[in-house]
Design a protein around this motif. Sequence first.
Motif, PDB file in Angstrom:
ATOM      1  N   ALA A  75       0.832  -1.199   0.000  1.00 54.15           N
ATOM      2  CA  ALA A  75       0.000   0.000   0.000  1.00 54.15           C
ATOM      3  C   ALA A  75       0.870   1.253   0.000  1.00 54.15           C
ATOM      4  O   ALA A  75       1.969   1.262   0.556  1.00 54.15           O
ATOM      5  CB  ALA A  75      -0.909  -0.009   1.214  1.00 54.15           C
ATOM      6  N   GLY A  76       0.377   2.297  -0.643  1.00 53.40           N
ATOM      7  CA  GLY A  76       1.088   3.569  -0.659  1.00 53.40           C
ATOM      8  C   GLY A  76       2.129   3.648  -1.752  1.00 53.40           C
ATOM      9  O   GLY A  76       3.052   4.443  -1.671  1.00 53.40           O
ATOM     10  N   MET A  77       1.994   2.830  -2.773  1.00 51.60           N
ATOM     11  CA  MET A  77       2.924   2.950  -3.907  1.00 51.60           C
ATOM     12  C   MET A  77       2.261   2.527  -5.213  1.00 51.60           C
ATOM     13  O   MET A  77       1.203   1.907  -5.223  1.00 51.60           O
ATOM     14  CB  MET A  77       4.228   2.173  -3.670  1.00 51.60           C
ATOM     15  CG  MET A  77       4.079   0.700  -3.437  1.00 51.60           C
ATOM     16  SD  MET A  77       5.666  -0.211  -3.565  1.00 51.60           S
ATOM     17  CE  MET A  77       6.700   0.585  -2.370  1.00 51.60           C
ATOM     18  N   THR A 160      -1.713   1.118  -5.373  1.00 57.24           N
ATOM     19  CA  THR A 160      -2.348   0.287  -4.354  1.00 57.24           C
ATOM     20  C   THR A 160      -2.496   1.115  -3.075  1.00 57.24           C
ATOM     21  O   THR A 160      -1.540   1.750  -2.633  1.00 57.24           O
ATOM     22  CB  THR A 160      -1.520  -0.986  -4.092  1.00 57.24           C
ATOM     23  OG1 THR A 160      -1.512  -1.771  -5.280  1.00 57.24           O
ATOM     24  CG2 THR A 160      -2.115  -1.817  -2.959  1.00 57.24           C
ATOM     25  N   LEU A 161      -3.711   1.098  -2.528  1.00 57.34           N
ATOM     26  CA  LEU A 161      -4.023   1.974  -1.396  1.00 57.34           C
ATOM     27  C   LEU A 161      -4.869   1.226  -0.372  1.00 57.34           C
ATOM     28  O   LEU A 161      -5.672   0.365  -0.744  1.00 57.34           O
ATOM     29  CB  LEU A 161      -4.819   3.191  -1.902  1.00 57.34           C
ATOM     30  CG  LEU A 161      -4.103   4.015  -2.989  1.00 57.34           C
ATOM     31  CD1 LEU A 161      -5.099   4.812  -3.814  1.00 57.34           C
ATOM     32  CD2 LEU A 161      -3.059   4.927  -2.359  1.00 57.34           C
ATOM     33  N   ASN A 162      -4.703   1.561   0.909  1.00 57.17           N
ATOM     34  CA  ASN A 162      -5.579   0.979   1.924  1.00 57.17           C
ATOM     35  C   ASN A 162      -6.999   1.525   1.778  1.00 57.17           C
ATOM     36  O   ASN A 162      -7.974   0.836   2.035  1.00 57.17           O
ATOM     37  CB  ASN A 162      -5.047   1.275   3.330  1.00 57.17           C
ATOM     38  CG  ASN A 162      -3.765   0.493   3.645  1.00 57.17           C
ATOM     39  OD1 ASN A 162      -2.828   1.031   4.204  1.00 57.17           O
ATOM     40  ND2 ASN A 162      -3.724  -0.776   3.267  1.00 57.17           N
ATOM     41  N   ASP A 163      -7.081   2.794   1.393  1.00 61.01           N
ATOM     42  CA  ASP A 163      -8.373   3.452   1.202  1.00 61.01           C
ATOM     43  C   ASP A 163      -8.196   4.429   0.038  1.00 61.01           C
ATOM     44  O   ASP A 163      -7.295   5.265   0.076  1.00 61.01           O
ATOM     45  CB  ASP A 163      -8.738   4.194   2.501  1.00 61.01           C
ATOM     46  CG  ASP A 163     -10.104   4.870   2.424  1.00 61.01           C
ATOM     47  OD1 ASP A 163     -10.556   5.203   1.303  1.00 61.01           O
ATOM     48  OD2 ASP A 163     -10.712   5.088   3.477  1.00 61.01           O
ATOM     49  N   PRO A 206      -7.683  -2.802   1.782  1.00 62.06           N
ATOM     50  CA  PRO A 206      -7.672  -2.262   3.154  1.00 62.06           C
ATOM     51  C   PRO A 206      -6.638  -2.941   4.063  1.00 62.06           C
ATOM     52  O   PRO A 206      -6.090  -2.301   4.964  1.00 62.06           O
ATOM     53  CB  PRO A 206      -9.094  -2.518   3.650  1.00 62.06           C
ATOM     54  CG  PRO A 206      -9.918  -2.666   2.409  1.00 62.06           C
ATOM     55  CD  PRO A 206      -9.013  -3.253   1.377  1.00 62.06           C
ATOM     56  N   GLN A 207      -6.377  -4.236   3.825  1.00 59.15           N
ATOM     57  CA  GLN A 207      -5.479  -4.973   4.726  1.00 59.15           C
ATOM     58  C   GLN A 207      -4.030  -4.985   4.250  1.00 59.15           C
ATOM     59  O   GLN A 207      -3.160  -5.526   4.934  1.00 59.15           O
ATOM     60  CB  GLN A 207      -5.940  -6.437   4.869  1.00 59.15           C
ATOM     61  CG  GLN A 207      -7.396  -6.619   5.255  1.00 59.15           C
ATOM     62  CD  GLN A 207      -7.742  -5.945   6.570  1.00 59.15           C
ATOM     63  OE1 GLN A 207      -6.905  -5.827   7.455  1.00 59.15           O
ATOM     64  NE2 GLN A 207      -8.968  -5.469   6.690  1.00 59.15           N
TER      65      GLN A 207
END
Length: 312
Positions: A75-77, A160-163, A206-207
């Motif tokens: 997540a975050g990239m 890709t993101l958690n939210d 989310p996970q």
Amino acid sequence: MNKILGLHHITAIAGDAQRNYDFYTKTLGFRMVKRTVNFDDPQTYHFYFGDEVGSPGTILTFFPWANVRQGKNGAGMATEIGYSVPKGSLDFWKARLKKFNTRHEILSERFGEKYIALQDPDGLWLSLIEAKQKDERNGYETAEIKADVAIKGFHTVTLTLNDVKATAAILTEVFGYKQIAQEGNLDRYQTDAVENAAIVDLLEMPQAQRGLNAGGTNHHVAFRVKDEETLMAFREKIAARGLQITGKINRDYFFSLYFREPGGVLFEIATDNPGFATDETIENLGSSLQLPDQYKAMRDKIEKGLPELQTK
Ligand code: ZN
């Protein structure tokens, strides 16, 4: 046009410089349009691969660090970089990836477009997509890769993101993108300011753990604006949302701003001007090491510290 004009370039981290050069120029057939150093770390190369003239929207750049540790998507990239290829070319690419022992997956379909996902030698995920939308860009031709199959340039980038909410708000409220489709947990956003390199896909997980930014992963995603005036107008808009953003940075081939969007991805905004044909001619792009003014006096020392590169 006072707008975000799709993607400008995408930057990732590689290991061995020669292996990186060989994969992108030989296996995939891009032109190296600039060979320079990391302006913040001149003992490291900065390679730029794109079309013949280094058009914005075709440029993938790398910092190759010989002993880099392996990164991990998360997540975050940006976790996948999608390229547009001519209709009917995926059979050619499937055979070529097999021949070069490139790790790849079977042909799939997403948003009604056929694609092959593959990994570069450092593990960076790319995809070759037969785009639904018209794409009249000409890919760079090599002896083995002719125009009818050559990769045209970026199609999309997947974050890709958690939210996805806060990132989507930047795309729609600041950058002028609109959501055009959804498939499961994948949302597709597109700008109508340009025909190509106009899509960003947001994958909500989310996970998912945070990604580890090292070898084989994305470092940042740069969006494109026409000029410095537009760049600074975007700086105001982003700062007004309470986000931290750098001042204007001269990257020699473009002017840039950097900010971390709320989902954690490092975004850059970069100008079309002045482009890559400032310190060498179009004909000679990428043929020799170019250094920014601040390092010109140190050329001998810098060249000795860089790994040798076989370009034939
Ligand atoms: Zn950049």
